[in-house]
Design an enzyme around this catalytic site. Structure first.
Site, mmCIF file in Angstrom:
data_model
loop_
_atom_site.group_PDB
_atom_site.id
_atom_site.type_symbol
_atom_site.label_atom_id
_atom_site.label_comp_id
_atom_site.label_asym_id
_atom_site.label_seq_id
_atom_site.Cartn_x
_atom_site.Cartn_y
_atom_site.Cartn_z
ATOM 1 N N ARG A 88 0.798 -1.217 0.000
ATOM 2 C CA ARG A 88 0.000 0.000 0.000
ATOM 3 C C ARG A 88 0.830 1.266 0.000
ATOM 4 N NH1 ARG A 88 -5.221 0.380 2.641
ATOM 5 N NH2 ARG A 88 -6.172 -1.616 2.251
ATOM 6 N N THR A 89 1.640 1.397 1.020
ATOM 7 C CA THR A 89 2.378 2.649 1.182
ATOM 8 C C THR A 89 3.330 2.857 0.005
ATOM 9 O OG1 THR A 89 2.220 2.357 3.558
ATOM 10 C CG2 THR A 89 3.802 3.970 2.776
ATOM 11 N N LYS A 140 22.387 -8.837 1.154
ATOM 12 C CA LYS A 140 23.780 -9.288 1.221
ATOM 13 C C LYS A 140 24.520 -8.656 2.386
ATOM 14 C CE LYS A 140 23.722 -9.484 -3.780
ATOM 15 N NZ LYS A 140 23.945 -8.532 -4.869
ATOM 16 N N ARG A 189 10.942 2.626 4.470
ATOM 17 C CA ARG A 189 10.198 1.918 5.515
ATOM 18 C C ARG A 189 11.150 0.919 6.123
ATOM 19 N NH1 ARG A 189 4.359 -0.701 5.853
ATOM 20 N NH2 ARG A 189 3.972 1.513 6.027
ATOM 21 N N HIS A 241 4.671 7.075 11.543
ATOM 22 C CA HIS A 241 4.245 6.823 10.169
ATOM 23 C C HIS A 241 3.554 8.115 9.730
ATOM 24 C CE1 HIS A 241 2.975 5.097 6.546
ATOM 25 N NE2 HIS A 241 2.415 3.985 6.970
#
Lengths: 430, 185, 312
Positions: free
Chosen positions: C58-59, C86, C108, C136
């Site tokens: 979504r975001t 990695k 995020r 957020h």
């Protein structure tokens, strides 16, 4: 070789002596402690007007990281950091790789320290094999090899039964058991003190209770076993209260506090400063005050740095992922001078006892006095010297200090081990 | 450097007559109001377009559709620190096949008009787009010209034209100002 | 007026005026989204990278749409496909992105403070797309935009945030934003899902849903993660549902026209009943549209208009 320390203020808690005396050192021993000693021929004189001259400081809680974690610190660098910080001896925690849970690792550390170390090194053995908290280490072996204490520092002995047996068994060898008090279920996943700041930063908290329930447990076990319990780095007002009650009940226990828990609060974490990530976590001002009062009230006997060096790249990550720990050897003295001694919250005599005679007594090692005939381990501090902390000047490989750039007072002016000057004005000479 | 007022080029009455003339010219060129729409460029183009709409209504008896266009998101001359507040584009009709008269106060470099053309074309496909301005002050940087001009005013780059409107500024007039070196000590 | 910082790390750092500017700008952006051609060239030639260390369709999609609607180019980096897997450090990833000339990075991350590290490392703008339990901000701004659009403003409004407050970055950002603009914020959930000393943020703490929802103008329902139950934070989903699910009966306790918000994705039948989720008072679909508008506004305000100094 003779050495005359002139013009300083002697603080010797064991002799209950405080005043202007000169110290004459001959052949590694204190030869005389008198007013106005005349320098004879062939005597090296160091003038230390205005300085505190104290029995050599012993830091009984240091992570030298060797063997196995030499990218963080080595015996050579860690003991030079100790010398720079005014310490003549350090007790080395056993959470190395391999863990110092057997005689050969203890012997290795002692031999390496004798060859490469700048100050005396007293190894601490692990309580349990691999510090896993499951089976006791071969404690008799550890004692014979020269371990001065036992600890699973960094990893609490979660099983109360094992801790009970450790206290009982170690008691036979008169070895103190140094307890890292943390209930791992209560602290699980926590990275800083639990409270308003952790709520705002969205970081998992470690409640004060995670330490306190284990302090309570270990005090009860100490009472049960008559073992020699030493509480490492206590950090909360609640722990202080438990300690006081235990002492009132006559339980045999000693405790230490770190300069950072005495002076710094959880606010250091704001901005996600990983150099302020330490276990136990920095707490609140109220906790600092309680710890300071307990130290001044001689309820807490020892100041120890919990010097915990880490490589820059290990700390230069997300807060959650950074390891716990901060370096402390090179800032311990000025931090305590600045925050406690200068404001009048702690006397020099109390501080010197907490750094010399008390740890010497608890670990059963020499030191702690300047009486004629004692080994000439001496720490000299200039209480008026003001300087900014500069981690780039640290002798330690670890630069993980939250104090970078902070102005502190009371820097060590000289460190003398066995009559030999190993540090002068911040420069380590060995 | 302060801006000093040099002269009033139009007063309220002159501005009114100018707009009436432009309204006549628009009707003449477009042969009436069929498919005709007005779009004002924010900010002062909007009240100007409203006035043209009402003059056209007085002349022809027809109220032509009116829209407003915010071109901020189409501009190429913004710096990070002089960012005008965004306002809304409001075109309450279908632009396809329309004869659009874009209305603005001053035609200068042509960059605003370029941005307005891009914005309009993203909103639909008009039959044609014409441009009406109160003042054309020259100094074009793009190949753009106005179809309807209230007054041509040759200016220097040190000068600035201010079309002031009752709806925005509380007064109707057009002034010319000049940047002068600050002589105060 | 413009934003003071080059980054959007959280609503804690924004003033009421800055929040107002973002919401006003978002209103203009919403108009763009309603056009047939949903694209303007305001960020033409700009490069926006979405750097997602946690999965979130979504975001990420919302940010990418926002960037594209403003004419920017977007590149998306997800953990599984990049050198992150990695073992490259966040700072090295940041420096690599900077060297590629990005203008904005949307990050995020499961670790609180990761966007702050990124923001300190690079000159590009950093937008926090959710960091751990910290903030957020874009979700809170879109919630606030939805409230403002429907109810006109914030002063005097009563807003209840319902659910797992402890682990919710959405709750924290909403609390900062709403209290700054004068709303009364109530947080409600089980005592085990309440952050310590949360009341010091100026909110009222409730444990009974019925009490908290009375007379409120807005109910923001938080998603409950099933794994919290396994952590022992509440006894069962059944009991959670019984005590805290937003049902039609509980919704009736609020003001008649009260808005129902949910940051999504919803667990229907757990924190919210399907009837309420699909009901007339539910704004969940509009929140999604508004999310794009708000993110357009932020990108425009942070990197629109002229070029910043060359990147490091």
């Amino acid at each position: 070789m003779k050495l005359l320390i002139k013009g300083g203020r002697i603080v010797d808690p064991l002799q209950n002596l405080e005043g202007e005396y000169d110290v004459l050192v001959d052949d590694g021993k204190v030869a005389a402690l008198e007013r106005n000693i005349k320098p004879g021929a062939g005597v090296e004189v160091i003038d230390v007007p205005g300085c505190i001259v104290a029995p050599g400081f012993i830091d009984m809680h240091v992570h030298l990281r060797e063997p196995g974690l030499e990218h963080k610190e080595t015996i050579a660098t860690g003991t030079r950091a100790a010398a720079a910080g005014g310490f003549v001896a350090v007790a080395a925690m056993p959470n190395t790789e391999p863990v110092a849970d057997n005689a050969s690792v203890i012997t290795y550390i002692k031999e390496k320290a004798a060859r490469e170390g700048a100050v005396r090194v007293y190894p601490i053995g692990a309580i349990t094999k691999g510090s896993k908290g499951e089976e006791l280490s071969e404690i008799a072996d550890l004692a014979e090899a020269g371990a001065v204490a036992l600890s699973d520092d960094g990893r609490p002995v979660m099983n109360a039964e094992i801790m009970r047996r450790a206290l009982e068994y170690a008691g036979m060898f008169n070895l103190p058991v140094i307890a890292h008090c943390e209930d791992l279920n209560l602290s699980a996943g926590g990275v800083m003190n639990e409270g308003f700041i952790s709520t705002i930063l969205g970081l998992r908290g470690i409640p004060a209770g995670a330490e306190e329930v284990m302090v309570a447990r270990d005090l009860i076990l100490a009472a049960m076993t008559k073992g020699k319990l030493h509480l490492a780095h206590i950090s909360t007002a609640g722990s202080v209260q438990l300690l006081q009650q235990a002492k009132e009940r006559g339980i045999k226990v000693t405790a230490e506090v770190t300069p950072h828990h005495l002076c710094l609060t959880e606010e250091e974490v704001v901005g996600y400063n990983t150099n302020a990530k330490v276990n136990p976590p920095l707490r609140t001002r109220r906790d600092c005050d309680a710890l300071g009062s307990a130290l001044a009230g001689e309820l807490i006997e020892v100041i120890a740095s919990d010097h915990a060096p880490h490589a820059a790249e290990e700390k230069d990550v997300e807060f959650d992922f950074a390891p716990f720990g901060m370096v402390g050897l090179e800032t311990a003295v000025p931090l305590v001078v600045t925050f406690l001694i200068r404001p009048g919250l702690l006397t020099w005599k109390q501080a010197v006892a907490a750094w010399s005679s008390n740890p010497a007594r608890i670990l059963n090692v020499p030191g702690g006095s300047l009486a004629p005939g004692s080994t000439a381990d001496i720490t000299i501090i200039n209480p008026a010297e003001e300087r900014e902390v500069d981690v780039r000047r640290f002798y330690s490989l670890g630069k993980n200090s939250p104090l970078q750039g902070r102005k502190l007072y009371g820097w060590p002016a000289a460190t003398i081990v066995g009559g030999r000057i190993i540090m002068r004005e911040g420069e380590v000479l060995v | 450097m302060p801006l000093v007022e040099k002269a009033v080029i139009m007063d309220a009455e002159k501005l009114r007559r100018t707009l009436i003339r432009i309204a006549h010219e628009i009707l003449e060129r477009n042969k009436g109001t069929d498919k005709l729409v007005l779009v004002g460029v924010r900010r002062r183009g909007v009240p100007l377009a409203q006035r043209l709409q009402s003059f056209i209504e007085q002349i022809e008896g027809v109220k032509v559709p009116l829209g407003s266009l915010d071109i901020t998101l189409y501009r190429d001359d913004l710096s990070a620190d002089t960012k005008p507040a965004l306002s809304r584009t409001d075109i309450p009709f279908d632009l396809n096949g329309k004869r659009v008269v874009l209305v603005d106060d001053v035609l200068f470099t042509g960059r605003t008009v370029r941005a307005a053309l891009d914005a309009l074309i993203d909103l639909g496909r008009p039959e044609c787009i014409q441009l009406a301005v109160v003042i054309d002050r020259g100094h074009r940087e793009l190949p753009i010209r106005a179809d309807y001009v209230g007054k041509n005013v040759p200016t220097s780059r040190r000068e600035e034209i201010g079309v002031e409107l009752k709806e925005v500024d509380g007064i109707d007039r057009v002034v010319i100002r000049e940047l002068t070196p600050d002589r105060s000590p | 007026m413009s934003l003071r910082s080059k980054d959007l790390l959280g609503l804690q750092d924004l003033t009421a005026e800055e929040i107002g500017l973002i919401l006003d700008t978002a209103a203009s952006m919403k108009e763009v989204l309603q056009r047939e051609i949903k694209k303007v060239p305001a960020l033409r030639g700009k490069l926006v990278v979405t750097l997602f260390y946690e999965p979130s369709t979504r975001t990420r999609t919302s940010f990418e749409l926002a960037a594209k609607c403003l004419g920017a180019d977007t590149v998306s980096i997800a953990t599984a496909t990049s050198s992150v897997a990695k073992g490259e450090s966040l700072k090295d990833t940041a420096r690599t992105l900077a060297a590629m000339g990005v203008d904005a990075v949307v990050i995020r991350h499961s670790a609180a403070g990761a966007p702050a590290i990124l923001a300190r490392t690079i000159k590009a703008s950093v937008l926090n797309g959710g960091d751990g339990m910290h903030e957020h901000p874009t979700q809170a701004l879109l919630d606030m935009f939805t409230i403002k659009e429907k109810l006109g403003g914030f002063r005097g409004l009563k807003v209840a945030i319902l659910g797992d407050i402890l682990h919710s970055r959405v709750a924290r950002s909403n609390i900062w934003g709403l209290t700054k603009l004068g709303a009364e914020v109530r947080v409600v959930g089980p005592a085990t899902l309440m952050p310590p000393e949360i009341e010091r943020l100026g909110v009222k703490v409730y444990h009974r849903a019925e009490e908290a929802l009375e007379d409120v103008d807005v109910i923001n329902v938080l998603r409950i993660q099933r794994e919290r139950q396994k952590m022992g934070l509440f006894p069962s989903l059944r009991e959670y549902t019984r005590l805290y699910q937003l049902t039609p009966a509980r919704l009736k306790l609020a003001k008649p026209e009260a808005l129902v918000l949910h940051p999504g994705p919803m667990n229907r039948g757990i924190e919210i009943s399907s009837e309420v989720a699909d009901g007339l008072q539910s704004c969940v679909n509009e929140q999604v549209t508004n999310g794009v508008a708000v993110r357009m506004a932020l990108l425009y305000l942070l990197i629109g208009g002229g070029s910043r100094e060359a990147l490091d």
